[in-house]
Design a protein around this motif. Structure first.
Motif, PDB file in Angstrom:
ATOM      1  N   ASP A 173     -37.691 -69.957 -56.498  1.00  0.00           N
ATOM      2  CA  ASP A 173     -36.779 -70.671 -57.387  1.00  0.00           C
ATOM      3  C   ASP A 173     -36.852 -70.157 -58.824  1.00  0.00           C
ATOM      4  O   ASP A 173     -36.069 -70.582 -59.669  1.00  0.00           O
ATOM      5  CB  ASP A 173     -37.075 -72.177 -57.365  1.00  0.00           C
ATOM      6  N   MET A 174     -37.778 -69.246 -59.105  1.00  0.00           N
ATOM      7  CA  MET A 174     -37.931 -68.743 -60.469  1.00  0.00           C
ATOM      8  C   MET A 174     -36.996 -67.557 -60.730  1.00  0.00           C
ATOM      9  O   MET A 174     -36.556 -66.880 -59.804  1.00  0.00           O
ATOM     10  CB  MET A 174     -39.388 -68.377 -60.731  1.00  0.00           C
ATOM     11  N   SER A 175     -36.719 -67.317 -62.011  1.00  0.00           N
ATOM     12  CA  SER A 175     -35.674 -66.360 -62.378  1.00  0.00           C
ATOM     13  C   SER A 175     -35.948 -64.950 -61.859  1.00  0.00           C
ATOM     14  O   SER A 175     -35.017 -64.244 -61.454  1.00  0.00           O
ATOM     15  CB  SER A 175     -35.505 -66.325 -63.900  1.00  0.00           C
ATOM     16  N   LEU A 176     -37.199 -64.519 -61.827  1.00  0.00           N
ATOM     17  CA  LEU A 176     -37.494 -63.157 -61.382  1.00  0.00           C
ATOM     18  C   LEU A 176     -37.059 -62.945 -59.939  1.00  0.00           C
ATOM     19  O   LEU A 176     -36.456 -61.920 -59.594  1.00  0.00           O
ATOM     20  CB  LEU A 176     -38.984 -62.848 -61.544  1.00  0.00           C
ATOM     21  N   PHE A 177     -37.353 -63.900 -59.071  1.00  0.00           N
ATOM     22  CA  PHE A 177     -36.911 -63.825 -57.675  1.00  0.00           C
ATOM     23  C   PHE A 177     -35.394 -63.837 -57.592  1.00  0.00           C
ATOM     24  O   PHE A 177     -34.775 -63.013 -56.916  1.00  0.00           O
ATOM     25  CB  PHE A 177     -37.473 -65.019 -56.895  1.00  0.00           C
ATOM     26  N   LYS A 178     -34.766 -64.804 -58.259  1.00  0.00           N
ATOM     27  CA  LYS A 178     -33.320 -64.972 -58.149  1.00  0.00           C
ATOM     28  C   LYS A 178     -32.570 -63.769 -58.717  1.00  0.00           C
ATOM     29  O   LYS A 178     -31.593 -63.299 -58.116  1.00  0.00           O
ATOM     30  CB  LYS A 178     -32.899 -66.264 -58.857  1.00  0.00           C
ATOM     31  N   PHE A 179     -33.031 -63.260 -59.840  1.00  0.00           N
ATOM     32  CA  PHE A 179     -32.384 -62.091 -60.437  1.00  0.00           C
ATOM     33  C   PHE A 179     -32.521 -60.868 -59.528  1.00  0.00           C
ATOM     34  O   PHE A 179     -31.565 -60.112 -59.330  1.00  0.00           O
ATOM     35  CB  PHE A 179     -33.005 -61.778 -61.795  1.00  0.00           C
ATOM     36  N   THR A 180     -33.724 -60.668 -58.989  1.00  0.00           N
ATOM     37  CA  THR A 180     -33.958 -59.500 -58.129  1.00  0.00           C
ATOM     38  C   THR A 180     -33.057 -59.542 -56.904  1.00  0.00           C
ATOM     39  O   THR A 180     -32.416 -58.544 -56.539  1.00  0.00           O
ATOM     40  CB  THR A 180     -35.434 -59.439 -57.697  1.00  0.00           C
ATOM     41  N   LYS A 181     -32.992 -60.698 -56.273  1.00  0.00           N
ATOM     42  CA  LYS A 181     -32.150 -60.853 -55.084  1.00  0.00           C
ATOM     43  C   LYS A 181     -30.689 -60.564 -55.414  1.00  0.00           C
ATOM     44  O   LYS A 181     -30.001 -59.821 -54.697  1.00  0.00           O
ATOM     45  CB  LYS A 181     -32.293 -62.271 -54.533  1.00  0.00           C
ATOM     46  N   ALA A 182     -30.211 -61.139 -56.512  1.00  0.00           N
ATOM     47  CA  ALA A 182     -28.802 -60.978 -56.872  1.00  0.00           C
ATOM     48  C   ALA A 182     -28.472 -59.534 -57.241  1.00  0.00           C
ATOM     49  O   ALA A 182     -27.439 -58.990 -56.817  1.00  0.00           O
ATOM     50  CB  ALA A 182     -28.459 -61.906 -58.035  1.00  0.00           C
ATOM     51  N   ILE A 183     -29.316 -58.899 -58.023  1.00  0.00           N
ATOM     52  CA  ILE A 183     -29.046 -57.517 -58.454  1.00  0.00           C
ATOM     53  C   ILE A 183     -29.005 -56.585 -57.252  1.00  0.00           C
ATOM     54  O   ILE A 183     -28.117 -55.734 -57.133  1.00  0.00           O
ATOM     55  CB  ILE A 183     -30.104 -57.057 -59.480  1.00  0.00           C
ATOM     56  N   ALA A 219     -27.490 -55.155 -63.865  1.00  0.00           N
ATOM     57  CA  ALA A 219     -27.130 -56.505 -63.442  1.00  0.00           C
ATOM     58  C   ALA A 219     -25.745 -56.870 -63.959  1.00  0.00           C
ATOM     59  O   ALA A 219     -25.373 -56.534 -65.092  1.00  0.00           O
ATOM     60  CB  ALA A 219     -28.162 -57.497 -63.971  1.00  0.00           C
ATOM     61  N   ASN A 220     -24.978 -57.562 -63.113  1.00  0.00           N
ATOM     62  CA  ASN A 220     -23.739 -58.190 -63.561  1.00  0.00           C
ATOM     63  C   ASN A 220     -24.107 -59.574 -64.102  1.00  0.00           C
ATOM     64  O   ASN A 220     -24.693 -60.388 -63.378  1.00  0.00           O
ATOM     65  CB  ASN A 220     -22.754 -58.332 -62.397  1.00  0.00           C
ATOM     66  N   ALA A 242     -28.220 -57.337 -54.280  1.00  0.00           N
ATOM     67  CA  ALA A 242     -27.050 -57.664 -53.456  1.00  0.00           C
ATOM     68  C   ALA A 242     -25.732 -57.385 -54.174  1.00  0.00           C
ATOM     69  O   ALA A 242     -24.658 -57.602 -53.608  1.00  0.00           O
ATOM     70  CB  ALA A 242     -27.109 -59.134 -53.044  1.00  0.00           C
ATOM     71  N   GLY A 243     -25.822 -56.916 -55.423  1.00  0.00           N
ATOM     72  CA  GLY A 243     -24.606 -56.664 -56.190  1.00  0.00           C
ATOM     73  C   GLY A 243     -23.939 -57.932 -56.678  1.00  0.00           C
ATOM     74  O   GLY A 243     -22.747 -57.931 -57.028  1.00  0.00           O
ATOM     75  N   GLU A 244     -24.679 -59.015 -56.722  1.00  0.00           N
ATOM     76  CA  GLU A 244     -24.135 -60.309 -57.153  1.00  0.00           C
ATOM     77  C   GLU A 244     -24.406 -60.537 -58.639  1.00  0.00           C
ATOM     78  O   GLU A 244     -25.223 -59.854 -59.255  1.00  0.00           O
ATOM     79  CB  GLU A 244     -24.758 -61.438 -56.325  1.00  0.00           C
ATOM     80  N   THR A 245     -23.718 -61.510 -59.204  1.00  0.00           N
ATOM     81  CA  THR A 245     -23.854 -61.827 -60.624  1.00  0.00           C
ATOM     82  C   THR A 245     -25.053 -62.741 -60.860  1.00  0.00           C
ATOM     83  O   THR A 245     -25.330 -63.635 -60.054  1.00  0.00           O
ATOM     84  CB  THR A 245     -22.574 -62.525 -61.127  1.00  0.00           C
ATOM     85  N   ILE A 246     -25.768 -62.505 -61.967  1.00  0.00           N
ATOM     86  CA  ILE A 246     -26.866 -63.395 -62.330  1.00  0.00           C
ATOM     87  C   ILE A 246     -26.415 -64.320 -63.458  1.00  0.00           C
ATOM     88  O   ILE A 246     -25.629 -63.926 -64.329  1.00  0.00           O
ATOM     89  CB  ILE A 246     -28.125 -62.608 -62.768  1.00  0.00           C
ATOM     90  N   ASP A 247     -26.878 -65.564 -63.430  1.00  0.00           N
ATOM     91  CA  ASP A 247     -26.584 -66.528 -64.484  1.00  0.00           C
ATOM     92  C   ASP A 247     -27.600 -66.374 -65.606  1.00  0.00           C
ATOM     93  O   ASP A 247     -28.816 -66.452 -65.377  1.00  0.00           O
ATOM     94  CB  ASP A 247     -26.636 -67.961 -63.938  1.00  0.00           C
ATOM     95  N   VAL A 248     -27.107 -66.145 -66.804  1.00  0.00           N
ATOM     96  CA  VAL A 248     -27.962 -65.948 -67.976  1.00  0.00           C
ATOM     97  C   VAL A 248     -27.697 -67.102 -68.944  1.00  0.00           C
ATOM     98  O   VAL A 248     -26.641 -67.166 -69.574  1.00  0.00           O
ATOM     99  CB  VAL A 248     -27.683 -64.596 -68.661  1.00  0.00           C
ATOM    100  N   TYR A 249     -28.666 -68.014 -69.041  1.00  0.00           N
ATOM    101  CA  TYR A 249     -28.452 -69.244 -69.807  1.00  0.00           C
ATOM    102  C   TYR A 249     -28.651 -69.041 -71.309  1.00  0.00           C
ATOM    103  O   TYR A 249     -29.319 -68.117 -71.757  1.00  0.00           O
ATOM    104  CB  TYR A 249     -29.375 -70.338 -69.289  1.00  0.00           C
TER     105      TYR A 249
END
Length: 332
Positions: A198-208, A279-280, A210-217
Motif C-alpha cells: 500500500d506504500m508509494s514505492l510499491f504502487k509507483f513501481t507497479k504502475a510504471i 512515469a506518467n 505497467a505503463g499506467e499513470t501514478i498519482d502525485v499528491y
C-alpha cells in the motif's frame, strides 16, 4: 545453538514489513525469537506468510497467530514462552489514509493492543526492555524543521498519528508508575524489500512497469525523510540493547530517520532511473491526513544509540527494484 549471551525476544507484528526484518536479524545473531502476528487482510496475507516462511527456517523461532489486543491469548502465550526478557512491539494497524476509511482497527490494534503489551511487560520477572514503534506522523503540523524529539506533538492530523501519540503517553504513564525500561522510536518513512504494497514505492513501481499513470499528491510539492529498512533495523536493535535506565523523568524517545529529506519528485526520479522508464504523472491536491514535509533531527539517536544511517535513496530504491522484479506476485 544459541550463545550464552542470547536472549528470548518477543517481536509483535513479526509477519509485517519491519517486524520481519527485525526478527530475521535477531535470529541471525543467535537469539531466540517469539513472533506474534494476526495475519490480517489489510494487504496480501500471502506476502506475510512468505515472510514467515523465512523466519520459520530458523531453529529458534516460534510463531503464534494471535491478536495483540486479545489479552487472554497474549497472557497464555507469555506463560508458555517464559522467560521473555525483551519486547520489540511493532504490531499496529498502519496507513494514514486507511484510517479515514475504517478507524476502528486503529483503536483496537494500536491502542488496546499496546495497552495489553504494557500490562504484560509490567508483570514479568527479570524483564529488561520494551521498545515500541511510534511514527514521524506524531509531529503533525509542526512548522519547525527538522523535527526534534523535544518539539510539541499535540496536533496530529490523522487518527493513525493520534493512536501513536496515545502510545507515547501510555508508555510514559507506565514508565512513571511501574519503573520498567521502555523506549519509543519515531520512525520516518521506512522502505525497502518485503515492504507494504500500500506504500508509494510499491504502487509507483507497479504502475510504471505497467505503463499506467501514478498519482502525485500536492502536485509533487512534498518531501520525506525516506529511511531504508536495514538502517531502521540497526536503530531498533541499538535501542533494544542500550542499557536502559528508569532514573530520568521521561522514558526515552528517539527519531530514526535518514537525516536527508528528499522531495517526492526526487524520489520518483530515482525510481525512474532504477526502472529505466519514465512515469506518467497525474498531479493531484494534498490528501486529508497527509503531512507536506517530514525531516528528522537524529542527533540524539546518533549520540546515545550510535545510530548512523548508511543507505541513500538511489541505492535503497535500486535494491528494492531488484527485489520487486522477482516478487511481483504479491501485487496481482
Amino acid at each position: 545453538m544459541t550463545s550464552a549471551l542470547s536472549k528470548k525476544i518477543l517481536v509483535t507484528g513479526a509477519a509485517g514489513f519491519i517486524g520481519f526484518h527485525v526478527a530475521k536479524r535477531l535470529l541471525e545473531e543467535g537469539h531466540t525469537v517469539v513472533g506474534v502476528d494476526n495475519l490480517n487482510s489489510y494487504y496480501s496475507v500471502q506476502l506475510k506468510k512468505d515472510r514467515l516462511k523465512q523466519l520459520e527456517s530458523f531453529e529458534f523461532f516460534q510463531f503464534y497467530c494471535l491478536d495483540v489486543a486479545d489479552h487472554q491469548a497474549m497472557e497464555k502465550m507469555w506463560q508458555q514462552e517464559k522467560p521473555i526478557t525483551h519486547v520489540v512491539h511493532l504490531a499496529a494497524q498502519a496507513g494514514v489514509r486507511y484510517s479515514l476509511i475504517d478507524p476502528y482497527p486503529y483503536v483496537h490494534s494500536n491502542v488496546t493492543g499496546f495497552m495489553v503489551m504494557l500490562e504484560q511487560c509490567r508483570y514479568q520477572e527479570n524483564f529488561e526492555h520494551l521498545v515500541y514503534a511510534s511514527t514521524s506522523s506524531v509531529y503533525g503540523l509542526n512548522p519547525s524543521l527538522p523535527f526534534k524529539e523535544s518539539d510539541p506533538v499535540e496536533h496530529p492530523i490523522s487518527l493513525y498519528a493520534a493512536t501513536k501519540r496515545a502510545n507515547e503517553l501510555m508508555a510514559q504513564s507506565y514508565y512513571h508508575l511501574y519503573r520498567y525500561p521502555i523506549t519509543g522510536l519515531r520512525l520516518f518513512t521506512v522502505y525497502g524489500p518485503w515492504g507494504r504494497p500500500d506504500m508509494s514505492l510499491f504502487k509507483f513501481t507497479k504502475a510504471i512497469l505497467a505503463g499506467e499513470t501514478i498519482d502525485v499528491y500536492n502536485h509533487g510539492q512534498m518531501s520525506r525523510d525516506y529511511t531504508y529498512i536495514s538502517d531502521i533495523v540497526d536503530g531498533i536493535l541499538a535501542a533494544l540493547w542500550r542499557p536502559a535506565s528508569v532514573e530520568p523523568r521521561e522514558h526515552p524517545l528517539y527519531n530514526l530517520g535518514n537525516d536527508q529529506k528528499q522531495s517526492l519528485m526526487t524520489f520518483i526520479e530515482a525510481l525512474e532511473e532504477a526502472l529505466g522508464r519514465k512515469a506518467n504523472k497525474n498531479f493531484l491536491p494534498l490528501q486529508p491526513g497527509d503531512i507536506v514535509e517530514t525531516s528528522s533531527d537524529i542527533q540524539k539517536a546518533k549520540v546515545e544509540l550510535g545510530y548512523c544511517p548508511k543507505v541513500d535513496i538511489h541505492q535503497g530504491i535500486a535494491e528494492f527494484v531488484e527485489w520487486y522484479k522477482t516478487h511481483t506476485i504479491y501485487l496481482k
